[in-house]
Design an enzyme around this catalytic site. Structure first.
Site, PDB file in Angstrom:
ATOM      1  N   ARG A  24     -80.685  61.218  32.005  1.00  0.00           N
ATOM      2  CA  ARG A  24     -79.863  62.386  31.677  1.00  0.00           C
ATOM      3  C   ARG A  24     -80.697  63.265  30.509  1.00  0.00           C
ATOM      4  NH1 ARG A  24     -76.241  57.677  30.672  1.00  0.00           N
ATOM      5  NH2 ARG A  24     -74.820  57.658  32.383  1.00  0.00           N
ATOM      6  N   CYS A  47     -70.303  38.603  34.335  1.00  0.00           N
ATOM      7  CA  CYS A  47     -69.091  37.837  33.575  1.00  0.00           C
ATOM      8  C   CYS A  47     -67.978  37.834  34.465  1.00  0.00           C
ATOM      9  CB  CYS A  47     -68.783  38.783  32.488  1.00  0.00           C
ATOM     10  SG  CYS A  47     -70.009  39.039  30.914  1.00  0.00           S
ATOM     11  N   ASP A 289     -79.799  40.535  27.518  1.00  0.00           N
ATOM     12  CA  ASP A 289     -79.830  39.171  27.144  1.00  0.00           C
ATOM     13  C   ASP A 289     -81.203  38.383  26.827  1.00  0.00           C
ATOM     14  OD1 ASP A 289     -77.171  39.257  27.845  1.00  0.00           O
ATOM     15  OD2 ASP A 289     -77.379  38.293  29.551  1.00  0.00           O
ATOM     16  N   TRP A 440     -44.878  39.546  10.838  1.00  0.00           N
ATOM     17  CA  TRP A 440     -46.183  39.356  10.498  1.00  0.00           C
ATOM     18  C   TRP A 440     -47.020  38.931  11.732  1.00  0.00           C
ATOM     19  CZ3 TRP A 440     -48.266  40.396   5.778  1.00  0.00           C
ATOM     20  CH2 TRP A 440     -47.438  40.746   4.738  1.00  0.00           C
ATOM     21  N   ARG A 448     -52.917  35.857   4.737  1.00  0.00           N
ATOM     22  CA  ARG A 448     -52.130  35.599   3.666  1.00  0.00           C
ATOM     23  C   ARG A 448     -52.366  34.313   3.021  1.00  0.00           C
ATOM     24  NH1 ARG A 448     -45.758  37.256   4.452  1.00  0.00           N
ATOM     25  NH2 ARG A 448     -45.911  36.466   2.357  1.00  0.00           N
TER      26      ARG A 448
END
Length: 460
Positions: A24, A47, A289, A440, A448
């Site tokens: 490009r 994958c 990889d 939550w 928390r």
């Protein structure tokens, strides 16, 4: 003035992303690009192989993002079924073997990209090369496994290893109707998780009908009178098998680079600078990889084989090779996977990782649901959070649950990259509606609780 030549070794994510980005930025009159790929496919999703084998997706064509012909249409001289067998760094040339014709020849380069990927770990044990034993890393590997399954009449599969590849292939074989046994050398599946979270994965795999044997060290592959695999032996038992899938993991494919004297790290991957240039070599880059990357949380290099990283590496390399500029700062170690409907996510450090780099830490584990408890389909989810002692800096998160569990780890990945504390995380403005989350969010509930643990530890 003659065009400079870029040679790319490896035709998958990193290599062809680099070649395409360089094209490009520079036209054929400025730069000629020659790419070598020893297999039958380019620019594909490795994958996706477990889901192709399991029948969830079509393959192999559906897993290919760009064919050799499409790359050639962009003025990239892509030579398929051609393996680079030697690198002459000083002479700036590579030796290639055409696997179809047997011809060997040298090609010179001005700049070179090494994107040789990774290879499945294949222990040197008796019978490991017997027909019916398969590693799964490339589309060629997936095709070979499927051909074996079509010829095999028995329905017993043994998967060696219980990491991401192992559990995904266990699911694939289960979906194909096989009786699946997973042999795991460790104490729990998914060694990328802490043992307490790995136990949840083990329980879920048992519930799915997958037999998982922990503490199982494979000693040999057994074969029948026809020479094909017939079973797997460990120190303690023998497990019948009509097909064996290796899911032990992968290691960087850096034999060529090491033979050429290029630098590798403690995990066997090539070492690069932030621009993905191989250290000490001004005209050689490496990505995917076959390289080690900086762990931004631990502050040391790691080998992480993921297509997401490989594509980013390729973009950075292509920009730099083509006269632009780009850097790859590092990773936080985010990964997700699944076994049937069980989702697994992790990012950052495990407890032993934090200890290995000298960090004191505290942990907090909570159980919640992916939706409001009253909303139909709410399923349990366990979130474990690791924070630095006293400072409360987030160090890692692990999540195991059903629908909506795995991708929640992305919130933690962003927090890790930003260097946030668990206290700062509690104020994150996350999306809420009963079909998607409790009031939550589970990640914030864990934050928390982590804040409370950090405070208690600091006052002790």
């Amino acid at each position: 003035m003659a065009a400079e030549r870029l040679v790319v070794i490896g035709g998958d994510a990193a290599g062809m992303s680099a070649a395409s980005q360089a094209r490009r930025l520079k036209g054929p009159d400025e730069m000629s690009i020659v790419a070598f790929e020893r297999g039958h496919f380019t620019s594909y999703s490795a994958c996706g192989v477990p889901y192709w084998v399991g029948g969830d997706v079509e393959g192999p064509d559906a897993l290919v993002a760009r064919t050799p012909e499409e790359h050639r249409d962009h003025a990239i001289d892509l030579r398929m079924r051609t393996e680079v067998t030697g690198i002459d760094v000083a002479g700036q040339r590579v030796r290639a073997l055409d696997r179809e014709s047997g011809e060997t020849y040298w090609t010179g380069f001005d700049k070179m990209v090494i994107a040789t990927g990774a290879r499945p770990v294949r222990p040197e044990l008796p019978g490991m090369d017997a027909p019916g034993v398969h590693g799964v890393q490339t589309l060629d590997d997936g095709q070979a496994l499927l051909e074996t399954l079509e010829r095999t009449t028995g329905r017993r599969a043994v998967v060696v290893g219980a990491g991401y590849i192992g559990v995904e292939m266990a699911e694939a074989m289960l979906k194909r109707g096989y009786e699946v046994t997973v042999l795991n050398r460790g104490a729990r599946p998914m060694a990328t998780l802490d043992p307490d979270m790995g136990r949840l994965v083990h329980e879920a795999m048992d519930g799915l009908g997958i037999t998982t044997v922990n503490g199982a060290s494979v000693t040999r592959i057994l074969t029948g009178d026809d020479g094909r695999v017939s079973g797997v032996a460990t120190d303690d038992a023998t497990y019948p098998a009509d097909v064996v899938v290796l899911g032990i993991g992968v290691e960087p494919e850096t034999g060529l680079a090491r033979a050429a004297g290029l630098p590798t790290g403690p995990n066997g991957g090539l070492l690069t600078d932030l621009t993905m240039r191989v250290r000490g070599h001004h005209n050689i880059w490496a990505g995917g990889d076959c390289v080690e990357v900086l762990d931004l949380v631990a502050g040391r290099t790691r080998h992480i084989a993921l297509g997401t990283h490989a594509n980013k590496h390729g973009q950075v390399i292509g920009s730099n090779v083509g006269g632009g500029y780009g850097t790859f700062p590092g990773v936080v170690g985010t990964a997700v996977s699944k076994v049937c409907d069980l989702e697994i996510g992790r990012t950052g450090l495990r407890e032993k990782d934090a200890a290995a780099v000298g960090l004191r830490y505290v942990t907090a584990t909570i159980e919640s649901t992916g939706r409001a408890g009253y909303y139909p389909g709410a399923r349990p989810m366990t979130v474990k959070m690791i924070a630095e002692y006293r400072t409360g800096r987030l160090l890692g998160v692990q999540i195991v649950g059903r629908e909506g569990a795995a991708k929640r780890v992305d919130v933690a990945a962003v927090a890790l990259t930003a260097g946030m504390t668990v206290e700062a995380m509690t104020a994150l403005d996350l999306g809420y509606a009963p079909p998607f989350s409790p009031v939550w969010d589970p990640v914030l509930v864990a934050a928390r609780k982590a804040v409370a643990v950090v405070r208690a530890a600091g006052s002790a």
